[in-house]
Design an enzyme around this catalytic site. Structure first.
Site, PDB file in Angstrom:
ATOM      1  N   HIS A  27       5.194 -31.765   8.698  1.00 34.25           N
ATOM      2  CA  HIS A  27       4.476 -30.930   8.469  1.00 34.25           C
ATOM      3  C   HIS A  27       3.338 -30.316   7.206  1.00 34.25           C
ATOM      4  CE1 HIS A  27       7.759 -29.299  10.974  1.00 34.25           C
ATOM      5  NE2 HIS A  27       8.337 -29.536  10.235  1.00 34.25           N
ATOM      6  N   THR A  82       2.295  -2.161   9.019  1.00 30.89           N
ATOM      7  CA  THR A  82       2.390  -2.837   9.985  1.00 30.89           C
ATOM      8  C   THR A  82       2.484  -4.330   9.320  1.00 30.89           C
ATOM      9  OG1 THR A  82      -0.133  -3.651  10.296  1.00 30.89           O
ATOM     10  CG2 THR A  82       1.737  -1.592  11.761  1.00 30.89           C
ATOM     11  N   HIS A 125       8.140 -24.895   8.218  1.00 34.70           N
ATOM     12  CA  HIS A 125       6.843 -25.794   8.240  1.00 34.70           C
ATOM     13  C   HIS A 125       5.888 -24.941   8.140  1.00 34.70           C
ATOM     14  CE1 HIS A 125       9.618 -26.434  12.535  1.00 34.70           C
ATOM     15  NE2 HIS A 125      10.579 -26.600  10.880  1.00 34.70           N
ATOM     16  N   CYS A 165       2.597  -3.280   4.353  1.00 32.79           N
ATOM     17  CA  CYS A 165       1.821  -2.097   4.407  1.00 32.79           C
ATOM     18  C   CYS A 165       2.474  -1.692   5.877  1.00 32.79           C
ATOM     19  CB  CYS A 165       0.115  -2.809   4.653  1.00 32.79           C
ATOM     20  SG  CYS A 165       0.176  -4.010   5.641  1.00 32.79           S
ATOM     21  N   ASP A 174       0.807  -0.837   0.009  1.00 31.98           N
ATOM     22  CA  ASP A 174      -0.016  -0.603  -0.018  1.00 31.98           C
ATOM     23  C   ASP A 174       1.035   1.192  -0.115  1.00 31.98           C
ATOM     24  OD1 ASP A 174       1.104   0.463   2.665  1.00 31.98           O
ATOM     25  OD2 ASP A 174      -0.703   0.267   3.264  1.00 31.98           O
TER      26      ASP A 174
HETATM   27  C1  RB5 Z   1      -2.577   2.436   6.535  1.00 32.33           C
HETATM   28  O1  RB5 Z   1      -2.319   3.460   6.655  1.00 32.33           O
HETATM   29  C2  RB5 Z   1      -1.906   1.597   7.782  1.00 32.33           C
HETATM   30  O2  RB5 Z   1      -3.147   0.704   8.328  1.00 32.33           O
HETATM   31  C3  RB5 Z   1      -1.728   0.024   6.747  1.00 32.33           C
HETATM   32  O3  RB5 Z   1      -0.608   0.528   6.106  1.00 32.33           O
HETATM   33  C4  RB5 Z   1      -1.392  -0.918   7.188  1.00 32.33           C
HETATM   34  O4  RB5 Z   1      -0.521  -0.556   8.469  1.00 32.33           O
HETATM   35  C5  RB5 Z   1      -2.723  -1.960   7.902  1.00 32.33           C
HETATM   36  O5  RB5 Z   1      -2.356  -3.190   8.553  1.00 32.33           O
END
Ligand code: RB5
Length: 152
Positions: free
Chosen positions: A135, A69, A100, A67, A8
């Site tokens: 596995h 996180t 695994h 993204c 993203d």
């Molecule tokens: C975007 O602001 C953020 O929410 C996205 O990049 C991600 O971290 C969502 O899991």
């Protein structure tokens, strides 16, 4: 091995760094975007990359999703039948995800990982093989869950 990569808006810089890293190793990588900082919805990119992995002519194809996180990308990817996505933030987990869990997608957090660690994680994931054996039975059970055929 064909590698599909997508992010993203929060992951474009790390994505490009990983693409450059993979190309420097002569690995085949396809950038599925996005390539602008315009805000977008990560599930849209997760589905696009997962479909590319599943529809690839390369049976060993895999995906990298980025993204902020990695969490949203991993949640979305794991809702796609045939995808086993691992949110990884360390090299050991990256190896285990393949050895695994036979993960065919990894998700990374651009706001939680430094670029150097992220590239190490990618290398650790790509440099090992699924160990199969016991596995394989467990991964088969994962596939049955999504097909509503699971029983203990
Ligand atoms: C975007 O602001 C953020 O929410 C996205 O990049 C991600 O971290 C969502 O899991």
């Amino acid at each position: 091995m064909k590698i599909y990569i997508g992010s993203d808006h929060g992951g474009i810089e790390l994505k490009q760094d990983i693409i450059d890293f993979l190309e420097s190793k002569n690995l085949q990588v396809e950038n599925l975007g996005v390539d602008t900082t315009d805000s977008m919805d990560y599930p849209d990119k997760a589905i696009e990359v997962c479909e590319a992995v599943l529809n690839s002519e390369d049976q060993d194809a895999c995906g990298i999703l980025i993204c902020g996180t990695g969490i949203g990308m991993s949640i979305a990817a794991n809702k796609v039948n045939g995808i086993r996505a691992a949110l990884v933030a360390d090299c050991f987990s990256a190896r285990m995800a393949k050895q695994h869990n036979n993960a065919n997608v990894i998700a990374l957090g651009a706001r939680t990982l430094g670029n150097e660690l992220a590239k190490e994680i990618v290398a650790n994931y790509l440099n090992v093989e699924f160990e199969a054996g016991r596995h394989a039975r467990r991964v088969d059970k994962l596939n049955k869950i999504i097909n509503n055929q699971y029983s203990c």
